[in-house]
Design an enzyme around this catalytic site. Structure first.
Site, PDB file in Angstrom:
ATOM      1  N   TYR A 143       0.865  -1.177   0.000  1.00  0.00           N
ATOM      2  CA  TYR A 143       0.000   0.000   0.000  1.00  0.00           C
ATOM      3  C   TYR A 143       0.905   1.232   0.000  1.00  0.00           C
ATOM      4  O   TYR A 143       1.674   1.440   0.935  1.00  0.00           O
ATOM      5  CB  TYR A 143      -0.903   0.008   1.227  1.00  0.00           C
ATOM      6  CG  TYR A 143      -2.031  -0.995   1.175  1.00  0.00           C
ATOM      7  CD1 TYR A 143      -3.323  -0.605   0.843  1.00  0.00           C
ATOM      8  CD2 TYR A 143      -1.797  -2.336   1.451  1.00  0.00           C
ATOM      9  CE1 TYR A 143      -4.358  -1.518   0.794  1.00  0.00           C
ATOM     10  CE2 TYR A 143      -2.824  -3.263   1.403  1.00  0.00           C
ATOM     11  CZ  TYR A 143      -4.104  -2.845   1.078  1.00  0.00           C
ATOM     12  OH  TYR A 143      -5.114  -3.754   1.020  1.00  0.00           O
ATOM     13  N   HIS A 329     -16.961  -4.192  -1.792  1.00  0.00           N
ATOM     14  CA  HIS A 329     -15.532  -4.531  -1.820  1.00  0.00           C
ATOM     15  C   HIS A 329     -15.209  -5.725  -0.929  1.00  0.00           C
ATOM     16  O   HIS A 329     -15.551  -5.760   0.257  1.00  0.00           O
ATOM     17  CB  HIS A 329     -14.706  -3.325  -1.370  1.00  0.00           C
ATOM     18  CG  HIS A 329     -13.222  -3.552  -1.430  1.00  0.00           C
ATOM     19  ND1 HIS A 329     -12.557  -3.786  -2.613  1.00  0.00           N
ATOM     20  CD2 HIS A 329     -12.284  -3.594  -0.460  1.00  0.00           C
ATOM     21  CE1 HIS A 329     -11.261  -3.948  -2.362  1.00  0.00           C
ATOM     22  NE2 HIS A 329     -11.074  -3.833  -1.069  1.00  0.00           N
TER      23      HIS A 329
END
Length: 554
Positions: A143, A329
């Protein structure tokens, strides 16, 4: 084309010569068995609407009822549909269809996602938020966070469209992009560099970025706001500094990758009536969300509780907010996601759903009709998983091999509520496997078990993995988890909290599993009495391609 695991709508089209275009009205309707043998359907449900061909393109438009009653057809719903296409440049011969070779492909689509009229981007100003030569590490999940400053506007503007800018060749590397609003008290020194997100050395300024204002995920395309709604920029209440979080998925540990992906935001001084907001709802991402191995189905629920919505909406918008799009999601184990909506204990129509969830195709679903969320409503994000291919526990977490269960709701008018989520109590989960006591005070994470003997000095993660899971144990555990008390997350912007944040609540008494609405199917004998669907199929060729229509395979 062929069905695979019941999830595909397949197309196998041979082409017809122009002289025959006006002689046919139907496209032969076929299906295949497990041996890929073509069989003509007793019930013919596909109808040619239009066809044309020139030296470079062949265009076919055909229609079919959404629900045909044909056991060899797959119903077309608002869920993801995996479309397979294939064709051959030669006519059908006496021996049957020709093998398509490399002229084939597959694509996940949401066929019933309503279209939105778009203002041509060419007429709008825009700015880009893109990473600059980010070195992607040779590990499966990274990330990367980069702070940006919204270009200074001297008056209020509205962002009306957001497009992903994915570096060519990195379409499978960039898994999702989130854009967060950060504290307005920052200064330009935070713009100097990016950093790996959720890292112990992550800059403190990144922790001020809690409010999601846009979300894009792999497979999705650009998003256009409805004509009466826009993302506000340019005022003191609007984002000045934003954090872009890019999730890189590198399961092959490829070295030397450099990425420059990001987002393009189109904006206008012509203001819409309402400012858009985003609420993150579902399960708080935590190790307290876990799924046993070897389960054909396991259901997790994240609650946006009536207490949180009562407090936040009651204070800021007693008449309710209006949801116009939802992004559902999950990660690799996800199979289906539903957003359930309750009012006064009565279940409403699903807010959004995808019963054929595809990890590689996640985008905002425009709602056919806007939905109002009122104070005292409650929302449940219901996620279905399969862990048949796993031998260890699956944990809630950031990696694509971990899991999430989230819904991002785009709505208007904007209020001060950014996250409405929950997480089940961990101690009662551990009691299921026989844990009696943990070491207190908790000094390590994950915390350590004190008794019984078989788990002594193990972390709770190791203990859950040591337990002998069976399908029956997994089912019993699933029933338990869905009834456990939960910790409520009810967050404002700038890391502020509504008073119910951190409180304990119990899940509402609801019907499980969710009962889908009965399908009203129809056939070609009743064309006027049901909804039909038209698909445009375009083949581009480099030289003139004229052949015969072959079977249409469903």
């Amino acid at each position: 084309g062929r069905k695979e695991k019941g999830n595909f709508v397949g197309i196998l089209s041979e082409l017809i010569s122009l002289s025959n275009f006006y002689k046919i009205h139907n496209i032969p309707d076929y299906h295949t068995d497990e041996n890929r043998v073509l069989k003509k359907d007793p019930q013919q449900d596909y109808h040619l609407e239009y066809a044309m061909e020139n030296s470079t393109h062949t265009i076919l438009a055909f229609s079919r009822e959404l629900h045909t009653c044909d056991p060899n057809d797959k119903s077309i719903t608002e869920s993801t549909v995996r479309v397979i296409w294939a064709y051959h440049h030669k006519d059908l011969g006496e021996a049957g269809q020709n093998y398509h070779g490399s002229t084939r492909g597959t694509k996940s689509l949401r066929l019933l996602n309503p279209e939105k009229a778009e203002v041509s981007p060419a007429s709008l100003s825009y700015f880009d938020l893109t990473n600059k030569d980010v070195p992607v590490p040779d590990k499966d999940t990274t990330y990367w966070c980069q702070m940006f400053k919204i270009p200074v506007q001297h008056e209020k503007h509205h962002v009306t469209k957001v497009e992903p800018l994915i570096q060519k060749g990195h379409e499978n590397l960039v898994h999702h992009i989130l854009l967060y609003q950060c504290s307005s008290n920052l200064n330009d020194t935070v713009l100097d560099y990016g950093h790996e997100c959720y890292h112990p050395n992550m800059p403190d300024s990144f922790f001020t970025c809690e409010t999601v204002i846009f979300a894009w995920a792999i497979g999705g395309e650009g998003f256009t706001y409805p004509p009466h709604v826009g993302l506000s920029i340019g005022t003191a209440a609007d984002p000045q500094f934003v954090l872009m979080e890019v999730h890189y998925d590198n399961p092959t540990y490829t070295e030397g990758l450099i990425d420059n992906s990001g987002l393009r935001l189109f904006y206008t001084p012509v203001l819409r009536k309402y400012d858009a907001g985003v609420i993150e709802a579902g399960l708080w991402v935590s190790l307290f969300h876990n799924i046993p191995p070897g389960m054909p189905e396991f259901v997790s629920e994240g609650h946006c509780t009536l207490e949180c919505l009562e407090e936040a909406l009651g204070a800021e918008r007693p008449s309710g907010i209006h949801v116009f799009a939802v992004l559902l999601h999950a990660h690799l184990a996800g199979r289906a996601i539903r957003m359930r909506h309750f009012r006064n204990g009565e279940e409403q129509k699903l807010l959004a759903y995808d019963d054929e969830f595809d990890f590689n195709f996640q985008e905002f679903q425009y709602l056919e009709e806007e939905r109002t969320i009122m104070p005292g409503d409650n929302l449940i994000t219901e996620c279905h998983y399969s862990t048949m291919d796993r031998i260890r526990m699956t944990w809630g977490g950031l990696s694509t091999r971990n899991e999430m269960c989230l819904s991002y709701l785009l709505y208007y008018p904007r209020i001060n509520l950014t996250r409405c989520a929950s997480i089940p109590d961990i101690m009662e989960q551990l009691q299921f496997i026989g844990v009696k006591e943990i070491y207190r005070p908790v000094r390590t994470w994950p915390f350590i078990i004190k008794s019984p003997k078989q788990y002594k000095n193990l972390s709770f993660m190791d203990a859950m993995n040591k337990f002998k899971w069976s399908k029956s144990e997994g089912l019993s555990y699933n029933e338990l988890v869905l009834k456990l008390p939960m910790n409520v997350r009810c967050s404002k912007t700038d890391n502020a909290e509504w008073s119910f944040q951190g409180m304990t609540a119990f899940p509402p008494e609801i019907e499980r599993p969710y009962k889908t609405e009965p399908v009203i199917c129809s056939s070609s004998s009743c064309l006027p009495c049901s909804l039909s669907f038209t698909l445009l199929f375009v083949v581009h060729v480099t030289s003139r391609t004229i052949g015969n229509f072959g079977p249409f395979v469903q």
